[in-house]
Design an enzyme around this catalytic site. Structure first.
Site: not given
Ligand code: F6R
Length: 605
Positions: A2, A27, A75, A99-100, A478, A482, A485, A501, A600
């Site tokens: 949010c 976000r 969100w 938010n929360g 990673e 990527k 997502e 395995h 985000k």
């Molecule tokens: C993936 C991504 C998330 C963040 C994770 C941690 O592209 O962005 O996996 O890496 O939510 O976020 P931070 O680094 O802000 O703690």
């Protein structure tokens, strides 16, 4: 997660709040709403599901002028995506955005007999009704009574019907920043919404009350004492948060990486080796630690995995990497000799913050690698190593990951040096090689067309596997994240030797396997695993170094990065994997920068 914004001042609140919500879009959200205090002193609300543009379109019907208001991008956590559940929520004289998560909301509904009053399924509306029941003309007193009842994390922005032009805000864990400018007073869940108006801001301390009027932004304790929060100067401006001709923020941020790496690395070099004296990180911290515990989430955790693959053989001390949401509920084997490294782009991820707090309870020294200045994790850690990526707007993390790797590599080098594993020349050599990985990344970014062609090969895949060994395994994790997502393709990463395995049963003709093979020490082993999947009909995309000999027929597509030493393939490999994911998302016509369901800054558990 949010997003929240509140404004009061001489300008049009509608314009400022809608623009702020647009800034907060990155976000991640699924609906948006505003509440405006109109000149005739009533509060007008408007809510829309979907994009902020829907809300903007609908708001054209509001012709009356307003100079204060609050806005929210939601969100969904409690209740589906619907206009009813969209914030703001109104209860009697109270209008608020939240938010929360209020964990005990159900108990509060029963305690205050709210079953029949609630119009939404949200925990937020529960808080609004309780606040209204407490309100007798003194906002601070009513809010002060509400807070001890709430369990969980929250930030609220609140308007009271009989206090036009005033906005109140309060937080516990979930962040809020505020600024007073010539254009009025603002509060928001993050700096991106404030930066068009001010580079100077402050973080609202937890469990303090913020009162905004057109002439001030003041912070009080709940005993009524005013406190002066520390003013922070943002090290970026609005320009950094624009697309500048790129079709997506993600693509722009991929291109910004070489510059962000230089900004993170170069100011920390003295006589050609890493030196953290300007960051206030003493050598004794590194010298005295006998083990390292890393805690982070998602991409940041993957940066931690790469650091582990580097540090253990280099420094010969144990390094454990934990998913922060698991770590926070464990009884970790850490003590005052364990250096706990917390990695977070936003500095606000709630699980990561909880991991930090747990580590502090165990008496371990904590060092955080954080991108957002003044964020909660940065403020609560014993030591901070800021990365200098600037604002990362695309939900999928790219440049923040690279600079995290850079910071961790610098730290590893200094660690090796102070522990006597490196002499000065070796430390200089390591640093030079790290720097030479940056131009290699630029080379890869220039190969966009070639990588787009690779992406086009896998557009219709249902499943994709990423494999690699050692450092390459951390990159595979990673790469798979990527792709998942932003392309919504099921992707899984495996340590190449582990595939047989069990998971190799899933390899059928045509299933794409992205094999990363840059670690020469174990190259033969990785290539054998590639042969195993090829033998089962996989469509193999092999990423390796320029000079690696590959026997004909082993891979369907080969992408070669410049020839650099194994440990330093980090940046070019990161760029290849990011660009593959990017072009698949573009090729599928998806929302690259704001993928579905994602946020985000993850400020709920
Ligand atoms: C993936 C991504 C998330 C963040 C994770 C941690 O592209 O962005 O996996 O890496 O939510 O976020 P931070 O680094 O802000 O703690």
């Amino acid at each position: 997660m949010c997003g929240i914004i509140g404004y009061t001042g001489p300008l049009s609140a509608k314009e400022i709040i809608l623009n702020g919500l647009t800034q907060l879009e990155y976000r991640g959200y699924d609906s948006a709403g505003i509440a405006l205090c109109m000149e005739s002193s009533y509060i007008r609300m408007l809510k829309k599901t979907g994009k902020v543009s829907n809300l903007k379109e609908a708001s054209k019907q509001i012709k009356e002028v307003s100079h204060s208001g609050i806005g929210h991008t939601r969100w969904a956590t409690h209740g589906c995506v619907s206009e009813n559940n969209t914030h703001p929520h109104q209860a009697g004289r109270v209008t608020l955005v939240h938010n929360g998560i209020i964990e005990n909301y159900h108990q509060l509904i029963c305690q205050f007999g709210l079953e029949k009053k609630l119009k939404s399924e949200t925990d937020s509306e529960v808080a609004a009704w309780i606040l209204d029941s407490f309100y007798q003309g003194d906002p601070a007193e009513a809010i002060g009574r509400l807070l001890p009842l709430l369990e969980g994390s929250y930030s609220f922005c609140i308007m009271f019907e009989d206090c036009p032009g005033e906005i109140y805000a309060v937080r516990s864990v979930s962040p809020l920043v505020a600024a007073y400018t010539h254009s009025g007073a603002l509060v928001a869940s993050d700096l991106t919404a404030l930066i068009p108006y001010s580079r100077q801001y402050f973080v609202l301390p937890e469990k303090h009350l913020l009162k905004l009027t057109a002439y001030s932004a003041k912070v009080y304790t709940f005993e009524g004492r005013e406190i002066m929060p520390e003013i922070i100067e943002a090290d970026w401006n609005m320009d950094a948060a624009m697309k500048h001709g790129f079709s997506h923020f993600m693509l722009k941020e991929i291109h910004e990486q070489p510059e962000a790496l230089n900004q993170t690395i170069l100011p920390r070099l003295t006589d050609g080796i890493p030196d953290f004296s300007q960051d206030g990180i003493p050598d004794s911290l590194l010298k005295n630690c006998t083990r390292i515990q890393i805690a982070a989430c998602g991409t940041a955790m993957h940066a931690g995995m790469a650091a582990r693959a580097l540090i253990e053989p280099l420094v010969r001390i144990p390094v454990t990497v934990s998913i922060a949401s698991e770590f926070r509920y464990e009884e970790p084997l850490i003590d005052k000799n364990t250096l706990v490294i917390i990695i977070s782009q936003s500095g606000e991820t709630i699980d990561t913050l909880a991991a930090l707090r747990l580590a502090k309870n165990y008496g371990s020294p904590t060092l955080s690698v954080v991108n957002v200045k003044g964020s909660t994790i940065a403020r609560e850690s014993d030591y901070v190593l800021y990365t200098h990526a600037g604002p990362e707007i695309a939900v999928a993390s790219t440049k923040a990951y690279s600079v995290q790797l850079a910071a961790l590599y610098l730290l590893s080098c200094r660690l090796a040096y102070v522990k006597g594993r490196f002499n000065l020349d070796q430390a200089k050599g390591f640093t030079n090689k790290l720097l030479s990985s940056i131009p290699a990344m630029k080379e890869v970014i220039k190969c966009k067309n070639e990588i787009q062609a690779i992406g086009n090969e896998i557009l219709s895949a249902a499943d994709i596997f990423f494999i690699g060994r050692g450092l390459d395994y951390s990159f595979s994790l990673e790469g798979a994240l990527k792709l998942k997502e932003i392309s919504y393709i099921h992707a899984e990463a495996y340590a190449a030797g582990e595939l047989k395995h069990g998971t190799i049963a899933l390899i059928s003709p045509g299933v794409p396997v992205v094999a990363i093979a840059t670690q020469e020490r174990i190259l033969g082993k990785t290539l054998s695993n590639v042969k195993e999947v090829k033998a089962r009909g996989a469509f193999v995309i092999l990423i390796t170094k320029e000079e690696t000999e590959i026997s004909p027929g082993l891979a369907d597509v080969i992408f070669r990065i410049p020839q650099i030493e194994d440990r330093f393939t980090i940046f070019p490999i990161a760029a290849v994997l990011q660009l593959i994911a990017y072009f698949v998302s573009v090729g599928k016509g998806l929302d690259v920068d704001q993928p579905r369901n994602l946020a985000k800054s993850v400020t709920v558990e």
